[in-house]
Design a protein around this motif. Structure first.
Motif, short mmCIF file in Angstrom:
data_model
loop_
_atom_site.label_atom_id
_atom_site.label_comp_id
_atom_site.label_asym_id
_atom_site.label_seq_id
_atom_site.Cartn_x
_atom_site.Cartn_y
_atom_site.Cartn_z
N GLN A 126 0.83 -1.20 0.00
CA GLN A 126 0.00 0.00 0.00
C GLN A 126 0.87 1.26 0.00
OE1 GLN A 126 -2.54 -0.16 3.47
NE2 GLN A 126 -3.87 -1.74 2.60
N GLU A 127 0.27 2.34 -0.44
CA GLU A 127 0.82 3.66 -0.25
C GLU A 127 -0.22 4.49 0.48
OE1 GLU A 127 2.00 5.16 -4.08
OE2 GLU A 127 4.00 4.25 -3.94
N ASP A 128 0.14 4.96 1.66
CA ASP A 128 -0.75 5.78 2.48
C ASP A 128 -2.10 5.11 2.70
OD1 ASP A 128 0.96 8.11 2.94
OD2 ASP A 128 0.83 8.35 0.77
N GLY A 129 -2.06 3.80 2.97
CA GLY A 129 -3.24 3.08 3.39
C GLY A 129 -4.14 2.55 2.31
N LEU A 130 -3.76 2.70 1.03
CA LEU A 130 -4.56 2.18 -0.07
C LEU A 130 -3.68 1.32 -0.98
CD1 LEU A 130 -6.71 5.29 -1.07
CD2 LEU A 130 -7.47 3.30 0.25
N PRO A 131 -4.23 0.24 -1.56
CA PRO A 131 -3.42 -0.64 -2.40
C PRO A 131 -2.91 0.08 -3.65
CG PRO A 131 -5.54 -1.66 -1.83
CD PRO A 131 -5.63 -0.23 -1.43
N THR A 132 -1.68 -0.25 -4.04
CA THR A 132 -1.17 0.25 -5.32
C THR A 132 -1.80 -0.53 -6.47
OG1 THR A 132 0.73 -1.23 -5.09
CG2 THR A 132 1.00 1.05 -4.37
N VAL A 133 -1.92 -1.85 -6.31
CA VAL A 133 -2.70 -2.70 -7.21
C VAL A 133 -3.48 -3.67 -6.34
CG1 VAL A 133 -1.27 -2.54 -9.29
CG2 VAL A 133 -0.70 -4.23 -7.54
N LEU A 134 -4.62 -4.12 -6.83
CA LEU A 134 -5.51 -4.94 -6.01
C LEU A 134 -4.92 -6.31 -5.70
CD1 LEU A 134 -8.28 -5.21 -4.63
CD2 LEU A 134 -9.21 -5.97 -6.84
N PHE A 135 -4.24 -6.91 -6.70
CA PHE A 135 -3.70 -8.26 -6.54
C PHE A 135 -2.18 -8.21 -6.56
CE2 PHE A 135 -7.67 -8.70 -9.08
CZ PHE A 135 -8.46 -9.20 -8.06
N GLY A 136 -1.55 -8.91 -5.62
CA GLY A 136 -0.09 -8.89 -5.53
C GLY A 136 0.61 -9.79 -6.50
N ASP A 137 -0.13 -10.67 -7.19
CA ASP A 137 0.51 -11.63 -8.09
C ASP A 137 -0.03 -11.50 -9.50
OD1 ASP A 137 -2.02 -12.59 -7.51
OD2 ASP A 137 -1.41 -14.70 -7.42
N LEU A 138 -0.32 -10.29 -9.95
CA LEU A 138 -0.67 -10.09 -11.35
C LEU A 138 0.43 -10.66 -12.23
CD1 LEU A 138 -1.94 -6.39 -11.29
CD2 LEU A 138 -3.35 -8.44 -11.49
N GLN A 139 0.06 -11.37 -13.27
CA GLN A 139 1.06 -11.98 -14.14
C GLN A 139 1.83 -10.89 -14.87
OE1 GLN A 139 -0.53 -16.11 -15.67
NE2 GLN A 139 -2.19 -14.64 -15.81
N GLY A 141 3.09 -8.42 -13.53
CA GLY A 141 2.74 -7.12 -12.95
C GLY A 141 2.73 -7.16 -11.44
N ASN A 142 3.70 -7.87 -10.84
CA ASN A 142 3.73 -8.02 -9.39
C ASN A 142 3.66 -6.67 -8.68
OD1 ASN A 142 4.17 -10.67 -10.06
ND2 ASN A 142 6.22 -10.80 -9.20
N ASN A 143 3.17 -6.69 -7.45
CA ASN A 143 2.96 -5.41 -6.78
C ASN A 143 4.23 -4.67 -6.40
OD1 ASN A 143 3.66 -7.15 -4.69
ND2 ASN A 143 1.74 -6.95 -3.59
N ASP A 144 5.40 -5.32 -6.46
CA ASP A 144 6.62 -4.57 -6.15
C ASP A 144 7.15 -3.79 -7.35
OD1 ASP A 144 7.44 -6.85 -7.52
OD2 ASP A 144 9.26 -7.13 -6.33
N TYR A 145 6.46 -3.84 -8.52
CA TYR A 145 6.82 -2.98 -9.64
C TYR A 145 6.50 -1.52 -9.34
CZ TYR A 145 6.70 -7.04 -12.92
OH TYR A 145 6.88 -8.22 -13.57
N TRP A 146 5.41 -1.29 -8.59
CA TRP A 146 4.71 0.00 -8.64
C TRP A 146 5.01 0.91 -7.45
CZ3 TRP A 146 3.25 -0.53 -13.39
CH2 TRP A 146 2.89 -1.80 -13.88
N THR A 147 5.91 0.49 -6.56
CA THR A 147 6.30 1.32 -5.43
C THR A 147 7.81 1.50 -5.43
OG1 THR A 147 6.36 -0.66 -4.04
CG2 THR A 147 4.39 0.71 -3.92
N ARG A 148 8.26 2.67 -4.98
CA ARG A 148 9.69 2.95 -4.85
C ARG A 148 9.91 3.71 -3.55
NH1 ARG A 148 9.89 -0.42 -7.96
NH2 ARG A 148 10.62 -0.43 -10.11
N PHE A 149 10.81 3.18 -2.74
CA PHE A 149 11.16 3.90 -1.52
C PHE A 149 12.04 5.08 -1.89
CE2 PHE A 149 13.82 4.99 2.02
CZ PHE A 149 12.90 5.08 3.05
N ASP A 150 11.64 6.28 -1.46
CA ASP A 150 12.43 7.48 -1.69
C ASP A 150 12.25 8.43 -0.52
OD1 ASP A 150 9.99 8.77 -2.02
OD2 ASP A 150 10.15 8.95 -4.19
N SER A 151 12.74 9.65 -0.68
CA SER A 151 12.75 10.60 0.44
C SER A 151 11.37 11.11 0.80
CB SER A 151 13.66 11.79 0.10
OG SER A 151 14.99 11.36 -0.02
N SER A 152 10.37 10.83 -0.02
CA SER A 152 9.01 11.25 0.34
C SER A 152 8.40 10.34 1.39
CB SER A 152 8.12 11.24 -0.91
OG SER A 152 7.89 9.91 -1.37
N VAL A 153 9.01 9.18 1.65
CA VAL A 153 8.46 8.19 2.57
C VAL A 153 9.01 8.43 3.97
CG1 VAL A 153 8.24 5.73 3.09
CG2 VAL A 153 8.23 6.52 0.71
#
Length: 828
Positions: A126-139, A141-153
């Motif tokens: 999640q980002e700020d309490g909401l899912p980035t994608v609904l399913f974590g195992d999209l073929q 399109g895994n959910n770790d594609y869509w988040t990046r840890f940076d200085s905004s976190v």
């Protein structure tokens, strides 16, 4: 006897680690004044972080009857993770190799419940309490594609088990929540990072504070570019992300309205493996070391000779695509409303709309003997010779003993956008001196999933130095391939020449009840998910030839049978838990739960959908996977040797049953074209967390012990689950030499693990170190080294390439080797 011995060794390692490790904030600042303030806060507020993920709002960590960990930005910086997934190794209970590279595509397991196919089916990011994608195992399109840890976190919060399945959808195992900095404290930073000995540049930035007496703001992000630590000959990293938020506090100073914006355009490599040498005895590998000419610690199969390649697109037209790794483009706009009415009624609403797309374009790797290709039949002819297709030896015979026979894959993720809203209303009731809280909510999320796959049959040189493509020839000298391509879109069989445009809508009312006294808390929550599936999938079709440079290449495009989805599935998740407060520094908690997750796009092209779009009996049986979990834990904080510590131990037991579609031959017994995997899994073990600080020394870490087993369909005996080590751990320490110098050491390691074929990989660990110097306030020079000892560590995934030679040749994904980074940070 052997298994009992392994378990006893692992138990001793857990007990040893429990005397050392901890988790919590890392205190490493630029000035003595800041250091003293941070230390005082840590001593007085250990376990006092308010939990905002997967729980009743307003509870601190020590008061929450859940297993929760908060990892702050300083801790992540000190740990120096080599990938987004390696950040998750800092959260106990999360089991991930972290070797797939900064682009993502990791298999994220939790609490010994392994990943049967791919992705993170039981873990939601999640980002700020909401899912980035609904399913974590999209073929693709895994959910770790869509988040990046940076200085905004500001911090990453991880909740495992229990309420993760009732306070959110599709996450019965865990929620990992990236929580933004909201500008509560005025200030910012600019950090310049550069690779030492490798080409990689990154600029991190952030600034936040008060715009007025009632308005806070924050903006942060990063820009990154370079060839990466694995010495690619072209830029594999070209990424930028900016996140911003503005918070307006209302008249009562506690209610607020917040707007959040994110813009991201990222390109990062996905490392798919390298060859290695090993001793092999009784399905057990030992003495792993690099393969001559291809050292996976500092080389990859990204190559200037495969920097771009041909595909046949969904319209049947040839197209040239770049070898761009994992790419994402995202724009999201969201808001939060927290409103406190009179009579202790509170409304919370979170909304986010996201326009998102991306791609997965990667040179997959598999070491194979050259002899297995010579004499085989490819495209109707017997292979007589192999020649270099390009590079400095173009046209010459290829006579190396091994080659790479895996696919060049291009997945065009046209749309993975979503709209999500989570509304909750809570009411507190005073009962004598106790508090009873009722919270009711309604979750809605529409998730688009549109993509087309292009998996070429491909041959290339086995080398870590810009491997060339290989062409095959028959005995008459006829060329059977074109620049290494033997087939378009047909590497995994007709079913995987695929095109789809799907939509899933998840609606979920939920209810949580909580009773709090001075001595104990009791809570129960329930969630009812209904998922509606629509859209279509097309796969396979008639084979035709595409002529490239005079060579006819067999081709598939997804113009075969079409599935139309039109079905709905409902299921219920629940949890019951409680916490007993022995005193203000010690609490005991227990919890039981049953959480469900819906099988999304992996239900398609697997024989589970009827002609009218409904699910057949097999589809109904496998539509939802349930996870049963039981937890018993203790949380403790106190003083030790003129310092202080926090400690948390959670005992675990869980099981689940899964039936899902897998596309790769590796997990389908070597059979191409995909298969349905049916299995039951069970696990028991423990999680350990805590912190220790004594004077100028601090130690931070975690460990997870699991005894995980698998029962395959039709089998009668439970076997060891693949991909799950008995013990996984991380440690991070810092020592403040004086007001100007800080040094640190960290370690991440695990015991042995097996792959899908039952081959065992040895235990290992990697060390990291850092040195920071602050010549004056607000200025810091840093030097960080990942994998100090340059360990060759394959964390339990790979495959046997050739058992006929000694040492054995294997494929695997080693951790990145010794990698140094220098940084300059200005805070203001």
């Amino acid at each position: 006897m052997f298994k009992q011995q392994k378990v006893s060794i692992a138990v001793r390692q857990v007990l040893f680690a429990s005397t050392l490790i901890a988790t919590g904030p890392v205190w490493a600042q630029s000035t003595a004044a800041t250091e003293a303030a941070s230390t005082e806060k840590a001593e007085t507020e250990a376990f006092e972080t308010i939990v905002v993920t997967g729980s009743v709002p307003g509870r601190t960590q020590i008061e929450s009857a859940i297993a929760v960990t908060s990892v702050d930005a300083e801790m992540i910086k000190d740990f120096q993770p080599s990938s987004e997934a390696e950040v998750f190794r800092m959260i106990p209970g999360i089991q991930v190799a972290g070797t797939a590279g900064p682009g993502g595509n990791s298999n994220i397991a939790v609490r010994g419940l392994p990943v049967a196919t791919g992705g993170s089916p039981f873990v939601q990011i999640q980002e700020d309490g909401l899912p980035t994608v609904l399913f974590g195992d999209l073929q693709f399109g895994n959910n770790d594609y869509w988040t990046r840890f940076d200085s905004s976190v500001d911090r990453v919060e991880g909740v495992r088990g229990g309420t993760a399945g009732t306070f959110s959808s599709q996450s019965p195992g865990a929620i990992i929540n990236y929580i933004s900095n909201y500008g509560e404290v005025e200030g910012g930073l600019l950090r310049l990072n550069t690779g030492v000995g490798h080409d990689e540049k990154k600029v991190d930035f952030r600034y936040g504070g008060s715009a007025s007496d009632s308005v806070n703001f924050h903006v942060g992000g990063y820009v990154k570019q370079g060839k990466g630590p694995l010495d690619a000959a072209f830029n594999v990293s070209e990424s930028a992300q900016v996140k911003a938020n503005v918070t307006k506090f209302l008249a009562d100073d506690v209610s607020y309205f917040r707007v959040l914006v994110k813009v991201a355009d990222t390109q990062e490599p996905n490392y798919t493996g390298a060859p290695a040498l090993a001793n092999y005895d009784g399905n057990s590998f030992s003495d792993l070391r690099p393969y001559p000419g291809f050292d996976g610690r500092n080389q990859s199969n990204y190559s200037i000779h495969n920097q771009e390649f041909l595909i046949v697109n969904r319209e049947g037209v040839t197209e040239r695509v770049e070898m761009s790794g994992i790419t994402t483009e995202a724009f999201s706009l969201g808001n939060e409303l927290h409103y406190e009415f009179k009579n202790d009624i509170v409304l919370d609403n979170k909304m986010r709309w996201t326009d998102m797309s991306g791609g997965f374009t990667s040179p997959f790797f598999n070491a194979a003997t050259t002899a297995s290709v010579l004499g085989s039949t490819v495209n109707g002819a017997v292979v007589n010779s192999i020649r270099y297709a390009n590079g400095p030896q173009a046209g010459e015979l290829y006579d190396s003993a091994y080659l790479n026979n895996n696919t060049n894959v291009n997945t065009n993720i046209r749309d993975v956008g979503s709209f999500v809203n989570d509304l909750a209303v809570s009411k507190e009731f005073a009962i004598d001196d106790n508090t009873f809280t009722a919270r009711a909510g309604y979750f809605y999320m529409n998730q688009n999933v549109a993509a087309d796959w292009h998996t070429n049959r491909t041959y290339s040189e086995l080398s870590g130095d810009n491997p060339a493509m290989l062409d095959l020839f028959d005995d008459a000298g006829n060329q059977l391939t074109a620049n290494g391509i033997a087939g378009f879109n047909d590497n995994w069989g007709a079913g995987n020449a695929r095109d789809y445009d799907l939509a899933y809508t998840d609606t979920a009312p939920y209810l949580a009840l909580d009773f709090d006294t001075d001595l104990f808390t009791l809570d129960a929550s329930v969630r009812r998910d209904t998922v509606d599936a629509s859209g279509w999938t097309a796969a396979g079709g008639e084979v035709f030839n595409t002529v490239v440079d005079g060579v006819a290449i067999p081709t598939l495009i997804p113009n075969g049978a079409r599935e139309n989805l039109n079905y709905s599935v409902s299921y219920t998740s629940w949890t019951v838990g409680g916490l007993y407060k022995l005193n203000e520094d010690t609490s005991l908690f227990t919890r039981a739960s049953k959480g469900g997750r819906f099988n999304g796009d992996r239900q398609t092209v697997s024989g589970k959908i009827n002609a009218d779009g409904s699910l057949n009996q097999q589809g109904l049986t496998s539509a939802v996977d349930f996870v049963n979990q039981y937890e018993l834990g203790v949380k403790r904080r106190g003083e030790v040797l003129d310092g202080f510590y926090t400690f948390e131990l959670t005992l675990l037991k869980g099981d689940f049953k899964q039936s899902t579609y897998e596309l790769s031959a590796t997990r389908c017994g070597g059979v191409a074209g995909g298969c349905v995997i049916d299995a039951e899994y069970k696990s028991q073990g423990a999680e350990i967390l805590g912190t220790v600080r004594i004077g100028d020394f601090s130690l931070v870490g975690n460990a997870t012990y699991s005894d995980a087993e698998k029962l395959s369909a039709g089998a009668t005996n439970w076997t060891r689950a693949d991909g799950i080590p008995d013990l996984i751990y991380t440690l991070s320490s810092n020592y403040h030499i004086n007001d100007q110098w800080v040094t640190g050491l960290n370690i991440t390691g695990q015991t042995s693990a097996i792959d899908g074929a039952g081959n065992e990989y040895p235990d290992n660990y990697t060390l990291g170190g850092s040195l920071r110097y602050s010549p004056t306030d607000n200025l810091e020079f840093g030097f960080q080294v990942y994998n100090l000892t340059d360990e060759f560590d394959i964390r339990g995934s790979g495959g046997l390439a050739d058992a006929t030679v000694t040492p054995t040749v294997i494929s695997g994904n080693p951790v990145i080797g010794r990698t140094a980074t220098a940084s300059v940070t200005v805070t203001f």
